[in-house]
Design an enzyme around this catalytic site. Structure first.
Site, PDB file in Angstrom:
ATOM      1  N   GLU A   1       9.231  15.892  16.076  1.00 46.24           N
ATOM      2  CA  GLU A   1       9.767  15.925  14.715  1.00 46.24           C
ATOM      3  C   GLU A   1       8.844  16.795  13.850  1.00 46.24           C
ATOM      4  O   GLU A   1       7.625  16.681  13.946  1.00 46.24           O
ATOM      5  CB  GLU A   1       9.756  14.481  14.188  1.00 46.24           C
TER       6      GLU A   1
ATOM      7  N   CYS B   1      13.534  11.261   6.764  1.00 46.52           N
ATOM      8  CA  CYS B   1      13.525  10.599   8.079  1.00 46.52           C
ATOM      9  C   CYS B   1      14.881  10.684   8.768  1.00 46.52           C
ATOM     10  O   CYS B   1      14.975  10.490   9.968  1.00 46.52           O
ATOM     11  CB  CYS B   1      13.078   9.155   7.951  1.00 46.52           C
TER      12      CYS B   1
ATOM     13  N   LYS C   1       0.843  -1.195   0.000  1.00 44.52           N
ATOM     14  CA  LYS C   1       0.000   0.000   0.000  1.00 44.52           C
ATOM     15  C   LYS C   1       0.877   1.243   0.000  1.00 44.52           C
ATOM     16  O   LYS C   1       1.563   1.521   0.979  1.00 44.52           O
ATOM     17  CB  LYS C   1      -0.901   0.051   1.244  1.00 44.52           C
TER      18      LYS C   1
ATOM     19  N   GLU D   1       9.955   1.010  10.720  1.00 45.60           N
ATOM     20  CA  GLU D   1      10.937   2.117  10.661  1.00 45.60           C
ATOM     21  C   GLU D   1      10.140   3.383  10.906  1.00 45.60           C
ATOM     22  O   GLU D   1       9.334   3.779  10.060  1.00 45.60           O
ATOM     23  CB  GLU D   1      11.598   2.182   9.290  1.00 45.60           C
TER      24      GLU D   1
HETATM   25  P1  NAP Z   1       1.919   7.700   8.672  1.00 46.92           P
HETATM   26  O1  NAP Z   1       0.770   8.602   8.873  1.00 46.92           O
HETATM   27  O2  NAP Z   1       2.275   6.752   9.748  1.00 46.92           O
HETATM   28  O3  NAP Z   1       1.612   6.910   7.299  1.00 46.92           O
HETATM   29  C1  NAP Z   1       2.485   5.937   6.771  1.00 46.92           C
HETATM   30  C2  NAP Z   1       1.670   4.908   6.024  1.00 46.92           C
HETATM   31  O4  NAP Z   1       0.825   4.204   6.939  1.00 46.92           O
HETATM   32  C3  NAP Z   1       0.723   5.512   4.977  1.00 46.92           C
HETATM   33  O5  NAP Z   1       0.675   4.655   3.859  1.00 46.92           O
HETATM   34  C4  NAP Z   1      -0.599   5.528   5.719  1.00 46.92           C
HETATM   35  O6  NAP Z   1      -1.744   5.571   4.896  1.00 46.92           O
HETATM   36  C5  NAP Z   1      -0.515   4.220   6.485  1.00 46.92           C
HETATM   37  N1  NAP Z   1      -1.443   4.103   7.601  1.00 46.92           N
HETATM   38  C6  NAP Z   1      -2.124   5.077   8.258  1.00 46.92           C
HETATM   39  N2  NAP Z   1      -2.928   4.525   9.206  1.00 46.92           N
HETATM   40  C7  NAP Z   1      -2.737   3.186   9.150  1.00 46.92           C
HETATM   41  C8  NAP Z   1      -3.277   2.090   9.879  1.00 46.92           C
HETATM   42  N3  NAP Z   1      -4.159   2.226  10.852  1.00 46.92           N
HETATM   43  N4  NAP Z   1      -2.850   0.848   9.552  1.00 46.92           N
HETATM   44  C9  NAP Z   1      -1.944   0.653   8.582  1.00 46.92           C
HETATM   45  N5  NAP Z   1      -1.425   1.657   7.852  1.00 46.92           N
HETATM   46  C10 NAP Z   1      -1.803   2.912   8.137  1.00 46.92           C
HETATM   47  O7  NAP Z   1       3.244   8.502   8.380  1.00 46.92           O
HETATM   48  P2  NAP Z   1       3.449   9.641   7.316  1.00 46.92           P
HETATM   49  O8  NAP Z   1       2.845  10.902   7.821  1.00 46.92           O
HETATM   50  O9  NAP Z   1       3.010   9.154   5.986  1.00 46.92           O
HETATM   51  O10 NAP Z   1       5.047   9.753   7.279  1.00 46.92           O
HETATM   52  C11 NAP Z   1       5.746  10.572   8.161  1.00 46.92           C
HETATM   53  C12 NAP Z   1       6.410   9.759   9.250  1.00 46.92           C
HETATM   54  O11 NAP Z   1       7.145   8.676   8.685  1.00 46.92           O
HETATM   55  C13 NAP Z   1       7.428  10.584  10.022  1.00 46.92           C
HETATM   56  O12 NAP Z   1       7.278  10.355  11.382  1.00 46.92           O
HETATM   57  C14 NAP Z   1       8.771  10.022   9.543  1.00 46.92           C
HETATM   58  O13 NAP Z   1       9.813  10.128  10.445  1.00 46.92           O
HETATM   59  C15 NAP Z   1       8.443   8.613   9.256  1.00 46.92           C
HETATM   60  N6  NAP Z   1       9.397   8.060   8.286  1.00 46.92           N
HETATM   61  C16 NAP Z   1      10.339   7.215   8.763  1.00 46.92           C
HETATM   62  C17 NAP Z   1      11.273   6.679   7.900  1.00 46.92           C
HETATM   63  C18 NAP Z   1      12.318   5.710   8.403  1.00 46.92           C
HETATM   64  O14 NAP Z   1      13.024   5.130   7.583  1.00 46.92           O
HETATM   65  N7  NAP Z   1      12.458   5.529   9.699  1.00 46.92           N
HETATM   66  C19 NAP Z   1      11.228   7.006   6.540  1.00 46.92           C
HETATM   67  C20 NAP Z   1      10.251   7.878   6.103  1.00 46.92           C
HETATM   68  C21 NAP Z   1       9.323   8.389   6.991  1.00 46.92           C
HETATM   69  P3  NAP Z   1      -2.326   6.983   4.353  1.00 46.92           P
HETATM   70  O15 NAP Z   1      -1.617   7.183   3.089  1.00 46.92           O
HETATM   71  O16 NAP Z   1      -3.773   6.786   4.162  1.00 46.92           O
HETATM   72  O17 NAP Z   1      -2.025   8.014   5.385  1.00 46.92           O
END
Ligand code: NAP
Length: 473
Positions: A444, A347, A237, A313
């Site tokens: 963050e 990230c 996804k 991650e």
């Molecule tokens: P997010 O809101 O957690 O979303 C990530 C993914 O999870 C999206 O595809 C999202 O779908 C999905 N998701 C949301 N609710 C879910 C649920 N209940 N069950 C399963 N999947 C679900 O994060 P984001 O705002 O997209 O990304 C920002 C965050 O990612 C930051 O905190 C950043 O640090 C972290 N990040 C970490 C890394 C690493 O390598 N450590 C790399 C990149 C980003 P939707 O598209 O519908 O929201």
């Protein structure tokens, strides 16, 4: 005999895998007849969204990709994916439902248990992944343009980083396919030691992958390439706001020869598609990159459903400490790169800078001078340094983050405003005098916001303790 058939059938192309996959003589003859009739490949029908942009024609699949076919969502729903540079609609995209998840998981399970992927020689699997990397490279300009349109990534960066590193990731893991080995372990300490046991590594089965929007194709590559190299099948996804490069990738995967059902891509919402994936009983592992709160929820669902394996991650708040004996030009360059790279949607960004008091004012002055030279604009323009934030909700969140900073008493040095032009552009921002208890010091931003705290000259232990005291919960 194979060479004889090739010669007699006018140069008919036969690969090693064609011979190995046809395990009986009857299968082999049928395959040869089908190939000579040109019937061996199922035709892939794609209804593209087409754009003429960036001096090229970009052809973007927009439907869900299930069992080797691009199809509408089960309930026919779609949503619009938006270009953050001007707020325009790039394309409609299928909005997958729980029924689509169930279909995709069934296809991936069948592909794993009964399809060619599971039976294939690991070296042949590697060859397909090498071919996929080559095809991604051939299409790198188109993929980078899609990434710029859908995520606002500056094109030159998208080409080198978002796409270039994705190609390299697939190439690297293609080489792993035939090198996944177990161990030989002595199990008796007594001499002479003739008792051994061995381990053999097997793929898990159907894996789910849920990724964020900051590096859409690279996040896909980091999670999928290893998963496929090990012989698993997958259902992925992409983030709802950046689905297009994943769907283009699916098209290239078919061209590379990945059997149907091995890769399935489901654009849609995290709450529906992502949640169903983490609960699905036929999924053996889920790989997630994203925020810490959603990571916690996923880990819980994975445990409660079928104790599936899970890798997360998540978010971060990495410190960067700048001492007064540094090369200041270099420190400014590195500090700015660490914060403003990919508009701060990174990230591994430096979430917080600690600058030694005696160089603080000079450091700050030079950072602001450099920010003023940055060209903010269309990410497809080759001279642009800073593109739009990924989507509107994210820009709004960043502006709110800055408001909280100001309210709590941090000193706003530069920015914190939306750029007055169409699209979701934010000025690169600098805060200083950020104290450890403040929101800015703990949370963050995931955006182009430099958060500076001073430390007294020579107080090394103190600053190390402060830098380490973040708790991402
Ligand atoms: P997010 O809101 O957690 O979303 C990530 C993914 O999870 C999206 O595809 C999202 O779908 C999905 N998701 C949301 N609710 C879910 C649920 N209940 N069950 C399963 N999947 C679900 O994060 P984001 O705002 O997209 O990304 C920002 C965050 O990612 C930051 O905190 C950043 O640090 C972290 N990040 C970490 C890394 C690493 O390598 N450590 C790399 C990149 C980003 P939707 O598209 O519908 O929201």
């Amino acid at each position: 005999m194979v060479e004889e058939i090739k010669q007699k059938c006018n140069g008919l192309e036969l690969q090693n895998e064609d011979v190995y996959m046809a395990t009986t003589f009857g299968d082999f003859i049928q395959m040869v007849v089908k190939k000579s009739r040109g019937e061996d490949e199922e035709e892939l029908v794609i209804d593209y969204a087409t754009l003429h942009v960036n001096n090229m024609t970009v052809k973007m699949p927009y439907q869900c990709f299930i069992n080797g076919q691009f199809v509408d969502a089960d309930n026919g729903k779609t949503y619009n994916t938006i270009n953050p540079t001007d707020g325009s609609v790039i394309s409609k995209v299928s909005y997958c439902s729980v029924a689509d998840v169930d279909k995709a998981v069934a296809a991936a399970k069948d592909a794993f248990e009964n399809g060619e992927w599971g039976k294939m020689n690991a070296r042949d699997r590697g060859r397909i992944l090498y071919r996929l990397a080559d095809l991604m490279e051939e299409h790198q300009e188109e993929l980078a343009t899609i990434e710029s349109l859908d995520s606002g990534a500056v094109y030159t960066l998208a080409l080198k980083t978002h796409i270039g590193m994705s190609v390299q990731t697939f190439r690297y893991f293609a080489g792993w396919c035939d090198k996944i080995q177990g161990s030989t372990i002595p199990i008796n300490q007594a001499r002479p030691n003739r008792n051994l046991t061995f381990t053999k590594k097997e793929p898990l089965g159907v894996c789910a992958i849920v990724i964020p929007w900051n590096y859409p194709l690279m996040m896909l590559a980091w999670k999928s390439a290893a998963c496929l190299a090990a012989g698993n099948t997958l259902v992925l996804k992409p983030a709802q706001v950046t689905p297009l490069s994943a769907l283009k990738f699916a098209e290239l995967a078919v061209k590379a020869g990945l059997p149907k059902g091995v890769i399935n891509i489901l654009p849609g919402s995290g709450g529906l598609v992502g949640q169903r994936l983490s609960e699905h009983p036929d999924i053996r592992k889920l790989g997630f990159t994203g925020s810490t709160p959603i990571g916690k929820q996923i880990m819980k669902s994975c445990a409660v459903s079928n104790l599936k394996k899970v890798s997360l991650e998540l978010g971060g708040k990495s410190p960067l400490i700048i001492f007064n004996d540094c090369d200041l030009d270099k420190a400014v360059r590195m500090g700015m790169g660490a914060v403003y790279f990919n508009k701060g949607e990174n990230c591994i960004a430096a979430g917080r800078l600690f600058v030694e008091e005696s160089i603080h004012d000079e450091f700050l002055k030079r950072v602001v001078d450099e920010i003023k030279k940055m060209k903010i604009g269309d990410p497809l323009d080759r001279s642009t340094d800073h593109g739009p934030q990924n989507h509107k909700a994210h820009l709004d969140k960043l502006l709110e983050y800055c408001e909280i900073g100001v309210k709590e008493g941090a000193t706003l040095v530069y920015g914190a405003k939306q750029v007055p032009r169409p699209g979701y552009f934010m000025e690169p921002t600098v805060f200083t005098d950020v104290e450890d208890h403040m929101y800015l010091a703990k949370e963050e931003s995931f955006g182009p916001i430099m958060v500076i705290s001073k430390f007294k000259d020579g107080e090394i232990d103190g600053v190390l303790q402060r830098a380490n005291s973040t708790n991402m919960d």
